[in-house]
Design a protein around this motif. Structure first.
Motif, mmCIF file in Angstrom:
data_model
loop_
_atom_site.group_PDB
_atom_site.id
_atom_site.type_symbol
_atom_site.label_atom_id
_atom_site.label_comp_id
_atom_site.label_asym_id
_atom_site.label_seq_id
_atom_site.Cartn_x
_atom_site.Cartn_y
_atom_site.Cartn_z
ATOM 1 N N MET A 61 0.839 -1.205 0.000
ATOM 2 C CA MET A 61 0.000 0.000 0.000
ATOM 3 C C MET A 61 0.875 1.256 0.000
ATOM 4 N N ALA A 62 1.970 1.204 0.752
ATOM 5 C CA ALA A 62 2.890 2.348 0.796
ATOM 6 C C ALA A 62 3.511 2.592 -0.580
ATOM 7 N N VAL A 63 3.781 1.529 -1.324
ATOM 8 C CA VAL A 63 4.323 1.691 -2.683
ATOM 9 C C VAL A 63 3.291 2.378 -3.576
ATOM 10 N N PHE A 64 2.007 2.024 -3.435
ATOM 11 C CA PHE A 64 0.962 2.685 -4.217
ATOM 12 C C PHE A 64 0.961 4.185 -3.935
ATOM 13 N N VAL A 65 0.998 4.548 -2.654
ATOM 14 C CA VAL A 65 0.962 5.964 -2.265
ATOM 15 C C VAL A 65 2.211 6.688 -2.769
ATOM 16 N N ARG A 66 3.372 6.072 -2.590
ATOM 17 C CA ARG A 66 4.626 6.679 -3.051
ATOM 18 C C ARG A 66 4.588 6.890 -4.569
ATOM 19 N N GLY A 67 4.076 5.902 -5.300
ATOM 20 C CA GLY A 67 3.966 6.020 -6.750
ATOM 21 C C GLY A 67 3.037 7.140 -7.157
ATOM 22 N N ASP A 68 1.924 7.271 -6.453
ATOM 23 C CA ASP A 68 0.992 8.364 -6.745
ATOM 24 C C ASP A 68 1.638 9.710 -6.458
ATOM 25 N N ASN A 69 2.383 9.808 -5.358
ATOM 26 C CA ASN A 69 3.074 11.058 -5.032
ATOM 27 C C ASN A 69 4.103 11.422 -6.099
ATOM 28 N N GLN A 70 4.852 10.432 -6.580
ATOM 29 C CA GLN A 70 5.834 10.668 -7.638
ATOM 30 C C GLN A 70 5.152 11.168 -8.899
ATOM 31 N N ALA A 71 4.089 10.493 -9.294
ATOM 32 C CA ALA A 71 3.375 10.873 -10.514
ATOM 33 C C ALA A 71 2.763 12.271 -10.366
ATOM 34 N N ALA A 72 2.174 12.557 -9.207
ATOM 35 C CA ALA A 72 1.554 13.859 -8.974
ATOM 36 C C ALA A 72 2.591 14.980 -9.020
#
Length: 115
Positions: A61-72
């Motif tokens: 789940m943390a990887v999902f959030v980190r990926g979204d933050n990177q993309a954003a």
């Protein structure tokens, strides 16, 4: 069960990563590396297909959030689709379904407004 990440081209741009197996502490670095690679290549819209993901712990789940933050940070987004069973339940219980705008009925979250 093992974990795998496969890259799939999407019509209309953006990247899709298909996840299969169990995403946990030992396999999360593989997904992080795949997302980092897409980001390094300039990809800002990433769709994660969770149809074949059978398990996901807090590390995943943390990887999902980190990926979204990177993309954003690059003006894009990371979205999830296809979760079922325990994986979908964890997304809903943790609130990540709302944060990452997960909608199981949507064929492609990119078709919705990304703002």
């Amino acid at each position: 069960m093992t974990f795998s990440v496969s890259y799939v081209e999407r019509d209309g741009g953006g990247a899709c990563l298909r996840l299969a197996g169990e995403l946990d502490l030992s396999t999360a670095p593989e997904l992080s590396a795949a997302i980092d690679g897409l980001t390094a290549d300039g990809e800002t819209r990433v769709l994660l297909d969770l149809t074949d993901l059978t398990f996901c712990d807090s590390t995943g789940m943390a990887v999902f959030v980190r990926g979204d933050n990177q993309a954003a940070a690059a003006g894009g987004w990371l979205r999830l689709t296809g979760a079922n069973g325990r994986v979908e339940r964890v997304l809903r219980v943790t609130g990540l379904a709302e944060v990452l705008r997960y909608e199981p009925e949507s064929v492609d979250p990119a078709s919705r407004s990304a703002s």
